[in-house]
Enzyme design. Structure first.
Site, PDB file in Angstrom:
ATOM      1  CG  HIS A   6     -31.945   9.382   1.735  1.00  0.00           C
ATOM      2  ND1 HIS A   6     -32.248  10.594   1.170  1.00  0.00           N
ATOM      3  CD2 HIS A   6     -32.924   9.151   2.639  1.00  0.00           C
ATOM      4  CE1 HIS A   6     -33.351  11.077   1.706  1.00  0.00           C
ATOM      5  NE2 HIS A   6     -33.796  10.212   2.604  1.00  0.00           N
ATOM      6  CG  ASN A  57     -39.495   8.029   2.292  1.00  0.00           C
ATOM      7  OD1 ASN A  57     -40.221   7.049   2.146  1.00  0.00           O
ATOM      8  ND2 ASN A  57     -38.980   8.355   3.473  1.00  0.00           N
ATOM      9  CG  ASP A 111     -32.003   8.902  10.235  1.00  0.00           C
ATOM     10  OD1 ASP A 111     -32.495   8.854   9.099  1.00  0.00           O
ATOM     11  OD2 ASP A 111     -32.276   9.806  11.067  1.00  0.00           O
TER      12      ASP A 111
END
Ligand code: 5GP
Ligand code: ZN
Length: 119
Positions: free
Chosen positions: A105, A92, A35
């Site tokens: 993801h 999410n 990330d």
């Protein structure tokens, strides 16, 4: 929206190599990369190569990809020594849950303690 690749999608472009990312894993179904804004000592994103907006688009047909993705996540966690301490693996779905990139993801986060429920 579903499809093999969406030219305007950030994560489709990372999966194709068009946009650089620090890859952790890469195969025919799944790509994993660091990330860009790590929120934990380990913060890796795992995505299917196929463009799916979120987990809300999943069907039983995605079982092979999902099996691969979760096996890859478990392997990365083991390799990094996170498995004993514990780690978080979350996806999410939608804005209220905090989704900001509309390509399915999972966040693999480890190396610190997490609270529950998340904020
Ligand atoms: P979400 O908020 O959708 O659950 O997670 C999206 C994640 O993508 C965020 O944690 C954000 O830091 C990460 N991200 C956004 N843009 C980029 C990028 O260009 N490269 C990488 N490697 N990660 C990104
Ligand atoms: Zn995409």
């Amino acid at each position: 929206m579903t499809g093999v690749i969406q030219p305007d999608c950030l994560f489709c472009r990372i999966a194709s190599g068009e946009i650089p990312a620090k890859l952790v894993h890469d195969d025919d179904l799944v790509v994993a990369f660091n990330d860009i804004n790590a929120r934990a000592p380990t913060h890796i994103l795992l995505i299917p190569r196929e463009h799916l907006t979120s987990a809300a688009d999943l069907t039983e047909d995605h079982a092979p990809m999902l099996g691969r993705l979760f096996a890859v996540a478990a392997g990365i966690a083991r390799d990094r020594g996170l498995a004993d301490q514990g780690y978080r693996l979350v996806s999410n779905v939608g804005r209220a849950a905090g989704q900001s990139v509309d390509h399915l993801h999972w966040h693999l986060m480890g190396g610190r303690t997490f609270t529950w429920p998340p904020g």
